[in-house]
Scaffold this motif. Structure first.
Motif, PDB file in Angstrom:
ATOM      1  N   LEU A  97      -2.856  29.431  72.879  1.00  0.00           N
ATOM      2  CA  LEU A  97      -4.161  30.028  72.623  1.00  0.00           C
ATOM      3  C   LEU A  97      -5.193  29.583  73.652  1.00  0.00           C
ATOM      4  N   VAL A  98      -5.975  30.536  74.134  1.00  0.00           N
ATOM      5  CA  VAL A  98      -7.110  30.259  75.018  1.00  0.00           C
ATOM      6  C   VAL A  98      -8.281  31.053  74.464  1.00  0.00           C
ATOM      7  N   GLY A  99      -9.291  30.340  74.002  1.00  0.00           N
ATOM      8  CA  GLY A  99     -10.461  31.013  73.445  1.00  0.00           C
ATOM      9  C   GLY A  99     -10.117  31.889  72.255  1.00  0.00           C
ATOM     10  N   GLY A 100      -9.125  31.485  71.469  1.00  0.00           N
ATOM     11  CA  GLY A 100      -8.731  32.244  70.291  1.00  0.00           C
ATOM     12  C   GLY A 100      -7.801  33.414  70.574  1.00  0.00           C
TER      13      GLY A 100
END
Length: 132
Positions: free
Chosen positions: A56-59
């Motif tokens: 996950l990156v930034g959701g």
């Protein structure tokens, strides 16, 4: 390799591709940004390995693909004072194969010690190997 602040681990230098950038250009840029190594000081060779993982990156779920290249650089060319983006790097060091094999610390990518030993012994893979 670098030791990150948030979670203690060692990893090879690297980062994201910028718009219009190829893997070679990105590798040389990341070495300069993280270690102050001028691209003229690096002899960049073949791609040795690849690692792919999702996280996950930034959701948002993203697929990260890391490519490891054979590179040669004189230790004197490494000057962190010239780094432009230290990315929270706390420490860098040169590792021997025995050091990589016996460390109890986390080192990414998994399988790096075997790959480095193989290359050191002159057995450069014909195609990039997949690392964990």
């Amino acid at each position: 390799m670098v030791d990150q602040v948030e979670r203690r681990f060692w990893a090879t230098p690297g980062g994201s591709l910028e718009s219009g950038e190829n893997d070679t250009a990105a590798t040389l840029r990341e070495l300069q940004e993280e270690f102050g190594i001028d691209e003229q000081a690096v002899v960049l060779g073949v791609q040795l390995a690849e690692r792919s993982m999702g996280h996950l990156v930034g959701g948002h779920q993203v697929r990260q693909v890391e490519k490891c290249f054979l590179g040669r650089v004189d230790a004197a060319a490494v000057d962190p004072a010239w780094a432009t983006q230290s990315d929270n790097i706390r420490e860098s060091r040169w590792w021997t194969v025995p050091d990589l094999r016996r460390t109890k610390e986390t080192v990414y990518p998994e399988g790096l010690a075997g790959l480095v030993a193989r290359v050191r012994d002159g057995r450069i893979p014909l195609h990039p190997v997949v690392l964990g």
